[in-house]
Design a protein around this motif. Structure first.
Motif, mmCIF file in Angstrom:
data_model
loop_
_atom_site.group_PDB
_atom_site.id
_atom_site.type_symbol
_atom_site.label_atom_id
_atom_site.label_comp_id
_atom_site.label_asym_id
_atom_site.label_seq_id
_atom_site.Cartn_x
_atom_site.Cartn_y
_atom_site.Cartn_z
ATOM 1 N N VAL A 1 6.991 15.445 8.792
ATOM 2 C CA VAL A 1 6.368 15.445 7.472
ATOM 3 C C VAL A 1 7.014 14.360 6.627
ATOM 4 O O VAL A 1 8.239 14.222 6.606
ATOM 5 N N GLY A 2 6.164 13.596 5.942
ATOM 6 C CA GLY A 2 6.650 12.565 5.034
ATOM 7 C C GLY A 2 6.065 12.778 3.653
ATOM 8 O O GLY A 2 4.960 13.312 3.520
ATOM 9 N N GLN A 3 6.816 12.396 2.647
ATOM 10 C CA GLN A 3 6.319 12.466 1.276
ATOM 11 C C GLN A 3 6.781 11.225 0.535
ATOM 12 O O GLN A 3 7.941 10.818 0.636
ATOM 13 N N VAL A 4 5.832 10.608 -0.180
ATOM 14 C CA VAL A 4 6.104 9.397 -0.948
ATOM 15 C C VAL A 4 5.351 9.466 -2.272
ATOM 16 O O VAL A 4 4.447 10.272 -2.442
ATOM 17 N N GLY A 5 5.726 8.622 -3.181
ATOM 18 C CA GLY A 5 5.012 8.522 -4.449
ATOM 19 C C GLY A 5 5.946 8.229 -5.588
ATOM 20 O O GLY A 5 7.170 8.342 -5.453
ATOM 21 N N PRO A 6 5.385 7.875 -6.730
ATOM 22 C CA PRO A 6 6.218 7.498 -7.871
ATOM 23 C C PRO A 6 7.119 8.628 -8.367
ATOM 24 O O PRO A 6 8.190 8.373 -8.897
ATOM 25 N N ASP B 1 0.817 -1.221 0.000
ATOM 26 C CA ASP B 1 0.000 0.000 0.000
ATOM 27 C C ASP B 1 0.847 1.267 0.000
ATOM 28 O O ASP B 1 0.457 2.281 0.584
ATOM 29 N N GLN B 2 1.988 1.237 -0.660
ATOM 30 C CA GLN B 2 2.934 2.347 -0.599
ATOM 31 C C GLN B 2 2.421 3.666 -1.161
ATOM 32 O O GLN B 2 2.977 4.716 -0.856
ATOM 33 N N SER B 3 1.382 3.657 -1.952
ATOM 34 C CA SER B 3 0.844 4.901 -2.511
ATOM 35 C C SER B 3 -0.541 5.229 -1.961
ATOM 36 O O SER B 3 -1.309 5.951 -2.584
ATOM 37 N N THR B 4 -0.849 4.701 -0.780
ATOM 38 C CA THR B 4 -2.143 4.921 -0.149
ATOM 39 C C THR B 4 -1.947 5.699 1.144
ATOM 40 O O THR B 4 -1.336 5.188 2.091
ATOM 41 N N GLY B 5 -2.451 6.910 1.189
ATOM 42 C CA GLY B 5 -2.294 7.754 2.364
ATOM 43 C C GLY B 5 -2.818 7.107 3.626
ATOM 44 O O GLY B 5 -2.214 7.225 4.697
ATOM 45 N N ASP C 1 -4.659 10.685 -2.256
ATOM 46 C CA ASP C 1 -3.806 9.778 -3.024
ATOM 47 C C ASP C 1 -4.346 9.547 -4.434
ATOM 48 O O ASP C 1 -3.820 8.732 -5.163
ATOM 49 N N GLN C 2 -5.403 10.303 -4.789
ATOM 50 C CA GLN C 2 -5.921 10.294 -6.151
ATOM 51 C C GLN C 2 -6.158 11.727 -6.603
ATOM 52 O O GLN C 2 -6.514 12.591 -5.800
#
Length: 167
Positions: free
Chosen positions: A135-140, A86-90, A112-113
């Motif tokens: 604060v964290g930030q992730v995504g492709p 679930d790496q791209s799911t807030g 996340d959409q």
């Protein structure tokens, strides 16, 4: 510029923009602490982000501690979720941080959409601790997860722009 060099640069640019957006007329805050390429959490037999964050490790929540003191544990939880399905799911980050002991009421997360239903290029999430924020930030578009300690916003909260409700 190669794609591999562009991702970390883009991630640092976003974190810097978030830091600048939190500036107020108060005394200057110390520079944010940025952790890129978070340490990999130990593998878990469960696909649950909460279970991944519960894996024993060196970092632990410091109850009543500062954002800086809790950054290693925050980073570890983020890395655990990033390593899962679930790496791209807030929601996965919020649930894992909450299971780790962070105050759910002090959290924010971006969608996340996109407005047309596409996966977001990146998502941001935060936990306010006193006058500072984890604060964290992730995504492709980011590559590896990025975490930082940043000043809280004068109006409250940590993230600028539209966030989604956390239930």
């Amino acid at each position: 510029m190669s794609r591999l060099l562009g991702r970390p640069l883009a991630a640092l640019t976003v974190v810097a923009a978030l830091a600048l957006a939190g500036c107020t007329a108060q005394a200057p805050d110390p520079a944010p602490t940025i952790t890129e390429g978070a340490p990999t959490a130990a593998a878990s037999d469960s696909a649950s982000p909460a279970a991944a964050s519960a894996t024993p490790s060196a970092a632990a929540l410091v109850p009543g501690g500062t954002a800086q003191e809790n950054l290693p544990f925050f980073t570890q939880i983020v890395a655990g979720v990033w390593a899962g399905p679930d790496q791209s799911t807030g929601r996965a980050y919020i649930d894992a941080l909450s299971a780790g002991g962070f105050d759910r009421g002090a959290m924010q997360v971006t969608a996340d959409q996109s407005t047309i239903g596409n996966a977001a290029e990146s998502i941001a999430f935060s936990v306010r601790i006193g006058e500072e924020c984890l604060v964290g930030q992730v995504g492709p578009s980011i590559g590896q997860p990025v975490t930082a300690v940043m000043p809280g916003l004068a109006a409250g909260g940590c993230l600028i722009g539209q966030t989604v409700g956390i239930d």
